[in-house]
Write a protein that holds these residues in place. Structure first.
Motif, PDB file in Angstrom:
ATOM      1  N   GLY A 148       0.525  -1.350  -0.329  1.00 44.25           N
ATOM      2  CA  GLY A 148       0.085  -0.153  -0.293  1.00 44.25           C
ATOM      3  C   GLY A 148       0.654   1.286  -0.089  1.00 44.25           C
ATOM      4  O   GLY A 148       0.602   2.563  -1.034  1.00 44.25           O
ATOM      5  N   PRO A 149       1.649   1.279   0.580  1.00 46.00           N
ATOM      6  CA  PRO A 149       2.603   2.612   0.739  1.00 46.00           C
ATOM      7  C   PRO A 149       3.112   3.301  -0.303  1.00 46.00           C
ATOM      8  O   PRO A 149       3.421   4.292  -0.182  1.00 46.00           O
ATOM      9  N   GLN A 150       3.168   2.111  -1.485  1.00 49.67           N
ATOM     10  CA  GLN A 150       3.443   2.752  -2.551  1.00 49.67           C
ATOM     11  C   GLN A 150       2.626   3.197  -3.287  1.00 49.67           C
ATOM     12  O   GLN A 150       3.639   3.807  -4.584  1.00 49.67           O
ATOM     13  N   PHE A 151       1.877   3.543  -3.236  1.00 45.80           N
ATOM     14  CA  PHE A 151       1.163   4.036  -3.748  1.00 45.80           C
ATOM     15  C   PHE A 151       1.221   5.211  -3.307  1.00 45.80           C
ATOM     16  O   PHE A 151      -0.297   5.828  -4.062  1.00 45.80           O
ATOM     17  N   SER A 152       0.988   5.800  -2.241  1.00 46.57           N
ATOM     18  CA  SER A 152       1.137   7.499  -2.015  1.00 46.57           C
ATOM     19  C   SER A 152       2.248   8.108  -2.847  1.00 46.57           C
ATOM     20  O   SER A 152       3.109   7.397  -3.170  1.00 46.57           O
ATOM     21  N   ARG A 153       1.264   9.364  -3.244  1.00 46.56           N
ATOM     22  CA  ARG A 153       1.807  10.376  -4.203  1.00 46.56           C
ATOM     23  C   ARG A 153       2.369  11.820  -3.025  1.00 46.56           C
ATOM     24  O   ARG A 153       1.032  12.290  -2.683  1.00 46.56           O
ATOM     25  N   PRO A 154       3.219  12.320  -3.167  1.00 49.10           N
ATOM     26  CA  PRO A 154       3.123  13.346  -2.266  1.00 49.10           C
ATOM     27  C   PRO A 154       2.494  14.929  -3.639  1.00 49.10           C
ATOM     28  O   PRO A 154       2.180  14.681  -4.409  1.00 49.10           O
ATOM     29  N   GLY A 155       1.870  15.382  -2.486  1.00 53.46           N
ATOM     30  CA  GLY A 155       1.747  17.120  -3.012  1.00 53.46           C
ATOM     31  C   GLY A 155       0.146  16.918  -2.874  1.00 53.46           C
ATOM     32  O   GLY A 155      -0.504  16.082  -2.362  1.00 53.46           O
ATOM     33  N   GLN A 156      -0.244  17.438  -4.035  1.00 43.76           N
ATOM     34  CA  GLN A 156      -1.803  18.143  -3.849  1.00 43.76           C
ATOM     35  C   GLN A 156      -2.314  16.845  -4.486  1.00 43.76           C
ATOM     36  O   GLN A 156      -2.462  16.167  -5.303  1.00 43.76           O
ATOM     37  N   THR A 157      -3.527  16.575  -4.064  1.00 45.00           N
ATOM     38  CA  THR A 157      -4.270  15.426  -4.424  1.00 45.00           C
ATOM     39  C   THR A 157      -5.730  15.894  -5.659  1.00 45.00           C
ATOM     40  O   THR A 157      -5.730  16.995  -5.392  1.00 45.00           O
ATOM     41  N   ARG A 158      -5.990  15.293  -6.492  1.00 44.13           N
ATOM     42  CA  ARG A 158      -6.663  15.353  -7.535  1.00 44.13           C
ATOM     43  C   ARG A 158      -8.300  15.814  -6.898  1.00 44.13           C
ATOM     44  O   ARG A 158      -9.147  15.786  -7.619  1.00 44.13           O
ATOM     45  N   GLY A 159      -8.442  15.266  -5.220  1.00 42.08           N
ATOM     46  CA  GLY A 159      -9.590  15.268  -5.223  1.00 42.08           C
ATOM     47  C   GLY A 159      -9.996  13.945  -4.048  1.00 42.08           C
ATOM     48  O   GLY A 159      -9.282  12.642  -4.314  1.00 42.08           O
ATOM     49  N   THR A 160     -11.650  13.847  -3.690  1.00 43.49           N
ATOM     50  CA  THR A 160     -11.624  12.734  -2.736  1.00 43.49           C
ATOM     51  C   THR A 160     -12.744  11.849  -2.828  1.00 43.49           C
ATOM     52  O   THR A 160     -13.729  12.677  -4.119  1.00 43.49           O
ATOM     53  N   ILE A 161     -12.385  10.129  -3.590  1.00 45.31           N
ATOM     54  CA  ILE A 161     -13.207   9.595  -3.770  1.00 45.31           C
ATOM     55  C   ILE A 161     -13.601   8.581  -2.275  1.00 45.31           C
ATOM     56  O   ILE A 161     -12.591   8.558  -1.812  1.00 45.31           O
ATOM     57  N   VAL A 162     -14.730   8.020  -2.573  1.00 42.24           N
ATOM     58  CA  VAL A 162     -15.123   7.239  -1.378  1.00 42.24           C
ATOM     59  C   VAL A 162     -15.686   6.289  -2.444  1.00 42.24           C
ATOM     60  O   VAL A 162     -16.499   6.158  -2.655  1.00 42.24           O
ATOM     61  N   ALA A 178      -8.208  -1.646  -5.233  1.00 38.49           N
ATOM     62  CA  ALA A 178      -8.496  -0.683  -5.887  1.00 38.49           C
ATOM     63  C   ALA A 178      -9.054   1.180  -4.158  1.00 38.49           C
ATOM     64  O   ALA A 178      -8.244   1.800  -5.712  1.00 38.49           O
ATOM     65  N   ALA A 179      -8.834   0.886  -3.675  1.00 43.81           N
ATOM     66  CA  ALA A 179      -7.955   2.175  -3.144  1.00 43.81           C
ATOM     67  C   ALA A 179      -6.477   2.207  -3.803  1.00 43.81           C
ATOM     68  O   ALA A 179      -6.174   4.164  -3.360  1.00 43.81           O
ATOM     69  N   ASP A 180      -6.131   1.683  -3.366  1.00 44.16           N
ATOM     70  CA  ASP A 180      -4.421   1.712  -3.530  1.00 44.16           C
ATOM     71  C   ASP A 180      -4.154   2.066  -4.935  1.00 44.16           C
ATOM     72  O   ASP A 180      -3.504   2.815  -5.344  1.00 44.16           O
ATOM     73  N   LEU A 181      -5.261   1.556  -5.367  1.00 45.22           N
ATOM     74  CA  LEU A 181      -4.459   1.911  -7.537  1.00 45.22           C
ATOM     75  C   LEU A 181      -5.170   3.432  -7.528  1.00 45.22           C
ATOM     76  O   LEU A 181      -4.980   4.246  -8.289  1.00 45.22           O
ATOM     77  N   LEU A 182      -6.494   3.627  -6.701  1.00 41.67           N
ATOM     78  CA  LEU A 182      -6.352   5.628  -7.162  1.00 41.67           C
ATOM     79  C   LEU A 182      -5.938   6.148  -6.480  1.00 41.67           C
ATOM     80  O   LEU A 182      -5.733   7.578  -6.480  1.00 41.67           O
ATOM     81  N   ARG A 183      -5.367   5.762  -5.547  1.00 45.53           N
ATOM     82  CA  ARG A 183      -3.764   7.189  -4.642  1.00 45.53           C
ATOM     83  C   ARG A 183      -3.244   6.902  -5.675  1.00 45.53           C
ATOM     84  O   ARG A 183      -2.437   8.594  -5.321  1.00 45.53           O
ATOM     85  N   GLY A 184      -2.504   5.791  -6.289  1.00 43.81           N
ATOM     86  CA  GLY A 184      -1.415   6.028  -7.018  1.00 43.81           C
ATOM     87  C   GLY A 184      -2.028   7.345  -8.029  1.00 43.81           C
ATOM     88  O   GLY A 184      -0.974   7.413  -8.845  1.00 43.81           O
ATOM     89  N   ARG A 185      -3.316   7.027  -7.802  1.00 45.91           N
ATOM     90  CA  ARG A 185      -3.627   7.627  -9.597  1.00 45.91           C
ATOM     91  C   ARG A 185      -3.366   9.394  -8.795  1.00 45.91           C
ATOM     92  O   ARG A 185      -3.896  10.250  -9.771  1.00 45.91           O
ATOM     93  N   GLY A 186      -3.802   9.771  -7.501  1.00 47.76           N
ATOM     94  CA  GLY A 186      -3.291  10.909  -7.059  1.00 47.76           C
ATOM     95  C   GLY A 186      -4.841  11.231  -6.644  1.00 47.76           C
ATOM     96  O   GLY A 186      -4.988  12.520  -6.249  1.00 47.76           O
ATOM     97  N   PHE A 187      -5.633  10.593  -6.061  1.00 45.62           N
ATOM     98  CA  PHE A 187      -6.638  10.838  -5.508  1.00 45.62           C
ATOM     99  C   PHE A 187      -6.569  10.619  -3.918  1.00 45.62           C
ATOM    100  O   PHE A 187      -5.737   9.512  -3.730  1.00 45.62           O
ATOM    101  N   THR A 188      -7.407  10.881  -2.585  1.00 46.80           N
ATOM    102  CA  THR A 188      -7.740  11.005  -1.725  1.00 46.80           C
ATOM    103  C   THR A 188      -8.459   9.802  -1.663  1.00 46.80           C
ATOM    104  O   THR A 188      -9.856  10.485  -2.710  1.00 46.80           O
TER     105      THR A 188
END
Length: 282
Positions: A148-162, A178-188
């Motif tokens: 999971g931690p390898q999907f984290s991206r620094p900086g401003q996110t693109r917005g939040t997905i529930v 899915a949560a990790d994949l979306l985090r890797g795409r820059g979403f919270t």
């Protein structure tokens, strides 16, 4: 190609890892590495490993991918280790796949997801026991925790997905992936997990900072009513874009008022990307 010695392998008798090492002409620890990285299929029996004659023959007849460049079936290797409940061996396979050049996203989509699908199909066909399926799920949860931690991206996110699985769906693994994949795409991402009541979806969406969309998952057949009820409540009480996905989606759920209904991880990512792009253009 791996070359074994001329000593014949018994036609129908399992051999020990020590015997396999002798047949291969390698040190015991080298043979052990073959097992732990999924190259040599083996079963843990008591305190040792046992290798079927068929598995050994397949190993010695398989070209060495380090020299041939042939694509490794990492998913099959991982499936064997997951079914055995071998966490260390499963992680070794994942590490080896990433060392070969696979990104964490590809590990999820091309290695872990197919391995889990194969185990699920084998369980449905009676080829894998419920105990083996549960062991595989438990190991998978720990692997996701490490990846999971390898999907984290620094900086401003693109917005939040529930995202969450609807009430009646007990499968948390697809949501976590899915949560990790979306985090890797820059979403919270707010991950609600499995068996999520309608009210929890609505509350999480209404209180989310910079909400972009809600993802509704169903990996279990027979919960279409929950999918529809959740989508309707979100539409009426939140008014946000909705993406529905999962292998449990049936025809009835397609009547829900969703912005996208997806059938794969790539489709899911593309759907949320489109929603984010549309929000940016407003």
């Amino acid at each position: 190609m791996i070359k074994a010695t001329e000593r014949p392998v018994p036609a129908s008798t399992d051999i020990t890892l020590t015997e396999a090492a002798e047949l291969l002409g390698v040190h015991y620890m080298t043979a052990y590495k073959y097992v732990r990285t999924g190259r040599l299929a083996a079963t843990k029996v008591g305190g040792g490993w046992r290798i079927s004659s068929d598995a050994f023959k397949e190993f010695v007849s398989t070209p060495d991918t380090r020299t041939t460049g042939e694509r490794v079936d990492w998913s099959a290797r991982l499936r064997d280790r997951l079914t055995a409940g071998d966490e260390a061996g499963s992680w070794n396979v994942i590490e080896a796949s990433m060392a070969s050049g696979l990104a964490p996203m590809s590990v999820y989509i091309d290695v872990l997801a197919p391995a889990l699908a194969a185990i699920g199909a084998a369980w449905a066909n009676g080829e894998v026991s419920i105990a083996e399926e549960h062991r595989a799920t438990a190991v998978t949860n720990r692997l996701i925790g490490r990846l999971g931690p390898q999907f984290s991206r620094p900086g401003q996110t693109r917005g939040t997905i529930v995202i969450g699985a609807v009430a009646g769906d007990q499968h948390a693994v697809p949501i976590a992936m899915a949560a990790d994949l979306l985090r890797g795409r820059g979403f919270t991402v707010i991950d609600l997990g499995a068996n999520t009541p309608v009210e929890t979806f609505v509350d999480a969406a209404n209180t989310a900072d910079r909400l972009l969309a809600v993802g509704i998952s169903s990996s279990t057949a027979g919960v279409d009513d929950s999918v529809i009820a959740t989508a309707n409540a979100l539409r009426d009480q939140v008014g946000c874009p909705i993406v529905i996905g999962g292998h449990g989606i049936e025809d009835d759920a397609r009547r829900a008022h969703a912005d996208a209904i997806t059938s794969s991880a790539n489709d899911m990512l593309e759907a949320f990307d489109r929603i984010a792009k549309a929000a940016d253009e407003k």
